[in-house]
Motif scaffolding. Structure first.
Motif, PDB file in Angstrom:
ATOM      1  N   UNK A  78     -40.072  21.755   1.410  1.00 60.24           N
ATOM      2  CA  UNK A  78     -41.168  21.705   2.386  1.00 60.24           C
ATOM      3  C   UNK A  78     -40.831  20.779   3.542  1.00 60.24           C
ATOM      4  N   UNK A  79     -40.144  19.686   3.232  1.00 66.42           N
ATOM      5  CA  UNK A  79     -39.780  18.732   4.275  1.00 66.42           C
ATOM      6  C   UNK A  79     -38.853  19.378   5.298  1.00 66.42           C
ATOM      7  N   UNK A  80     -38.053  20.327   4.857  1.00 68.60           N
ATOM      8  CA  UNK A  80     -37.127  21.012   5.756  1.00 68.60           C
ATOM      9  C   UNK A  80     -37.698  22.321   6.308  1.00 68.60           C
ATOM     10  N   UNK A  81     -38.975  22.603   5.998  1.00 67.30           N
ATOM     11  CA  UNK A  81     -39.620  23.785   6.562  1.00 67.30           C
ATOM     12  C   UNK A  81     -39.356  25.067   5.811  1.00 67.30           C
ATOM     13  N   UNK A  82     -38.999  24.964   4.524  1.00 69.85           N
ATOM     14  CA  UNK A  82     -38.723  26.149   3.704  1.00 69.85           C
ATOM     15  C   UNK A  82     -39.814  26.260   2.638  1.00 69.85           C
ATOM     16  N   UNK A  83     -40.485  27.420   2.587  1.00 64.95           N
ATOM     17  CA  UNK A  83     -41.617  27.609   1.686  1.00 64.95           C
ATOM     18  C   UNK A  83     -41.446  28.879   0.862  1.00 64.95           C
ATOM     19  N   UNK A  84     -41.749  28.765  -0.427  1.00 62.77           N
ATOM     20  CA  UNK A  84     -41.692  29.909  -1.343  1.00 62.77           C
ATOM     21  C   UNK A  84     -43.111  30.287  -1.745  1.00 62.77           C
ATOM     22  N   UNK A  85     -43.493  31.556  -1.544  1.00 62.34           N
ATOM     23  CA  UNK A  85     -44.820  32.038  -1.906  1.00 62.34           C
ATOM     24  C   UNK A  85     -44.695  32.911  -3.154  1.00 62.34           C
ATOM     25  N   UNK A  86     -45.305  32.488  -4.232  1.00 60.50           N
ATOM     26  CA  UNK A  86     -45.163  33.128  -5.536  1.00 60.50           C
ATOM     27  C   UNK A  86     -45.721  34.542  -5.562  1.00 60.50           C
ATOM     28  N   UNK A  87     -45.200  35.359  -6.489  1.00 61.87           N
ATOM     29  CA  UNK A  87     -45.733  36.701  -6.694  1.00 61.87           C
ATOM     30  C   UNK A  87     -47.058  36.657  -7.437  1.00 61.87           C
ATOM     31  N   UNK A  88     -47.338  35.565  -8.149  1.00 61.05           N
ATOM     32  CA  UNK A  88     -48.557  35.448  -8.954  1.00 61.05           C
ATOM     33  C   UNK A  88     -49.588  34.632  -8.183  1.00 61.05           C
ATOM     34  N   UNK A  89     -50.213  35.283  -7.204  1.00 61.92           N
ATOM     35  CA  UNK A  89     -51.134  34.526  -6.344  1.00 61.92           C
ATOM     36  C   UNK A  89     -52.360  34.025  -7.098  1.00 61.92           C
ATOM     37  N   UNK A  90     -52.801  34.768  -8.135  1.00 62.88           N
ATOM     38  CA  UNK A  90     -54.026  34.382  -8.829  1.00 62.88           C
ATOM     39  C   UNK A  90     -53.835  33.148  -9.700  1.00 62.88           C
ATOM     40  N   UNK A  91     -52.674  33.049 -10.360  1.00 69.53           N
ATOM     41  CA  UNK A  91     -52.445  31.944 -11.281  1.00 69.53           C
ATOM     42  C   UNK A  91     -51.752  30.759 -10.629  1.00 69.53           C
ATOM     43  N   UNK A  92     -50.839  31.017  -9.684  1.00 73.39           N
ATOM     44  CA  UNK A  92     -50.017  29.943  -9.143  1.00 73.39           C
ATOM     45  C   UNK A  92     -50.159  29.735  -7.634  1.00 73.39           C
ATOM     46  N   UNK A  93     -50.677  30.733  -6.930  1.00 72.06           N
ATOM     47  CA  UNK A  93     -50.666  30.646  -5.472  1.00 72.06           C
ATOM     48  C   UNK A  93     -51.961  30.202  -4.834  1.00 72.06           C
ATOM     49  N   UNK A  94     -53.083  30.381  -5.551  1.00 68.31           N
ATOM     50  CA  UNK A  94     -54.385  30.088  -4.968  1.00 68.31           C
ATOM     51  C   UNK A  94     -55.299  29.427  -5.993  1.00 68.31           C
ATOM     52  N   UNK A  95     -56.307  28.715  -5.481  1.00 69.44           N
ATOM     53  CA  UNK A  95     -57.382  28.193  -6.315  1.00 69.44           C
ATOM     54  C   UNK A  95     -58.568  29.138  -6.140  1.00 69.44           C
ATOM     55  N   UNK A  96     -58.718  30.087  -7.068  1.00 72.69           N
ATOM     56  CA  UNK A  96     -59.690  31.162  -6.882  1.00 72.69           C
ATOM     57  C   UNK A  96     -61.129  30.669  -6.876  1.00 72.69           C
ATOM     58  N   UNK A  97     -61.391  29.557  -7.555  1.00 68.57           N
ATOM     59  CA  UNK A  97     -62.770  29.051  -7.623  1.00 68.57           C
ATOM     60  C   UNK A  97     -63.074  28.049  -6.518  1.00 68.57           C
TER      61      UNK A  97
END
Length: 503
Positions: A328-347
């Motif tokens: 992240x410090x170098x501007x590189x970001x990985x967006x997971x395939x599992x958005x519900x469990x790992x990518x977002x706070x659904x609640x």
């Protein structure tokens, strides 16, 4: 076979949630020996309809008929008793018990109150062998991969010997070979006079399998058409109310400047001596069969998984990336395939989901500043065209496509140099897919380097400027130009191509 007997019929189904008409007098018919596709954008009402015909929800109006008899289903147990089985898009397995206990839950053979484990194992082996699985009925579910768990979910429905089967996005986590085996099973069910409701966003599957297509839009029935008498363009018009002229945007013109360079990256057996370049303004597709190591390579590069060796350079300068924070410090970001469990706070709200990526600048004395957080969230909603009431709406209440936009938007707001997206359009409808594709091309045109991991060949071919193919943890080839076609990519992905291509 003459398609005469109606196995399941829904008449005038209506369901209203506070502020939303989810289904507005929808009717549907499933015939004996038929595979009937149900299609629509996210939010069209498909999930609500499936919940009603499987007893998980009660309709406000309308009737359900099974084999011509009006029925009331008060729970999924009632539906199973009446011969209706469903394979859910979201896995509904018990992770801490065995495969066979999951498959036979509720119908376990017993003697004197004890499970007959040998009989259980034989039953499960009979069904599992159709998929040529490499795991045992006695294995614990949590030790299986997502694709293996999906097969368990499918077999759990098959053992019920139902008359009506509902498959909701069943191939979203399956390999090409496993999907092909599933299609064989579906055709076998059809030949036995069973009825199949098939829900998918994948047009190639729909036109390959189905006899009829029913389309919902905004909770209303748009129409039912024989599959042989329509085409993808017409179905898209029914789904979205307009034609989508370009599902995939025009390819870009990267300026040749190397933004990211990876040399001899190693991280276990699934990442072996991986070297490649990503150019500024480029969309690099990454394709490989399930188990090839495509995700493992990107996770090692992004500091999520440990690597044993290798060099990474950005903008011509060597960088040290051993943790997510380094990346992240170098501007590189990985967006997971599992958005519900790992990518977002659904609640949590859209605002809070965006704010957590900016805690260092939004927090003051341990509290998040609401005004700046609201501004950031509203920028994401506006720029990515998120369909939401406001920034306080819970992310879990959004459609899949809009959830994906929020996940992308919250990281874009950090102005990345390189964005890695793992299965960015999995489980979202054709309209939302087109918007995501246009968004990614716009970001590339602004100079961001985009890496897209996808198991959908049409997406890889249609979206990518170049494609890096992974086989057995290594780069089998980097393809460009005329090489970007399904046949060539699959040849490299299967390890059948003799020479390594470098584009």
């Amino acid at each position: 076979m003459c398609l005469t007997r109606t196995l399941l019929e829904a008449k005038g189904i209506r369901k209203v949630f506070p502020g939303t008409v989810a289904l507005d007098h929808v009717s549907f018919e499933l015939l004996e020996g038929e595979i009937h596709a149900l299609m629509g954008e996210n939010g069209a009402g498909k999930s609500t309809f499936l919940k009603i015909v499987t007893g998980a929800l009660q309709p406000d109006a309308g009737e359900i008929y099974i084999a011509g008899r009006s029925v009331k289903m008060h729970s999924p147990v009632d539906a199973r008793r009446m011969g209706v089985a469903i394979v859910h898009q979201e896995l509904s397995l018990f992770p801490d018990i065995s495969v066979m206990e999951n498959i036979l839950v509720g119908q376990t053979p017993t003697r004197a109150g004890f499970m007959r484990r040998r009989q259980m194992q034989e039953i499960c082996e009979h069904y599992l062998e159709r998929f040529q699985v490499r795991f045992s009925p006695t294995d614990v579910v949590k030790d299986l991969s997502v694709s293996q768990q999906q097969i368990v979910e499918i077999v759990k429905a098959l053992v019920t010997d139902a008359d009506v089967y509902i498959f909701d996005e069943p191939t979203s986590a399956l390999s090409v070979d496993d999907a092909s085996r599933l299609f064989g099973v579906l055709r076998e069910l059809k030949s036995k006079g069973k009825g199949v409701i098939y829900v998918s966003h994948k047009f190639d599957e729909i036109f390959q399998l189905s006899d009829r297509i029913t389309v919902l839009r905004d909770g209303s029935l748009i129409g039912t058409v024989p599959t042989s008498e329509t085409n993808a363009d017409e179905v898209i018009r029914m789904m979205v109310g307009r034609s989508i002229e370009r599902i995939y945007p025009e390819k870009g013109r990267p300026n040749g400047q190397v933004l990211l360079k990876v040399q001899n990256l190693n991280a276990g057996s699934k990442c072996r001596n991986v070297s490649f370049e990503l150019h500024k303004g480029e969309i690099l597709g990454v394709f490989g069969l399930v188990g090839s190591g495509r995700t493992e390579i990107m996770r090692a590069m992004a500091g999520i998984a440990p690597r044993t060796s290798g060099e990474i350079a950005m903008d011509g300068h060597a960088v040290r990336i051993h943790t997510v924070q380094d990346a992240m410090r170098h501007g590189l970001y990985y967006l997971t395939e599992d958005r519900k469990e790992q990518g977002l706070f659904l609640k949590m709200s859209i605002r809070d989901n965006v704010a957590v990526t900016h805690l260092e600048r939004l927090s003051k004395r341990g509290l998040i500043q609401r005004g700046p957080a609201r501004d950031l969230a509203n920028n994401v909603i506006r720029d990515l065209r998120v369909k939401a009431k406001d920034d306080e709406q819970l992310v879990g209440s959004l459609s899949g496509g809009n959830q994906q936009k929020v996940m992308i938007g919250k990281w874009i707001s950090r102005q990345p140099k390189v964005l890695i997206l793992d299965e960015p359009t999995r489980g979202i409808d054709v309209g939302a897919k087109a918007e995501i594709h246009q968004l990614l091309r716009r970001l590339a045109n602004e100079g961001i380097g985009i890496i897209v991991i996808s198991s959908e060949l049409p997406e890889i071919v249609g979206l990518s400027d170049r494609v890096m193919v992974i086989h057995n943890g290594a780069v089998a080839g980097i393809l460009t130009g005329q090489q970007l076609n399904d046949e060539t990519i699959m040849e490299f992905a299967s390890g059948l191509h003799k020479e390594t291509a470098v584009g």
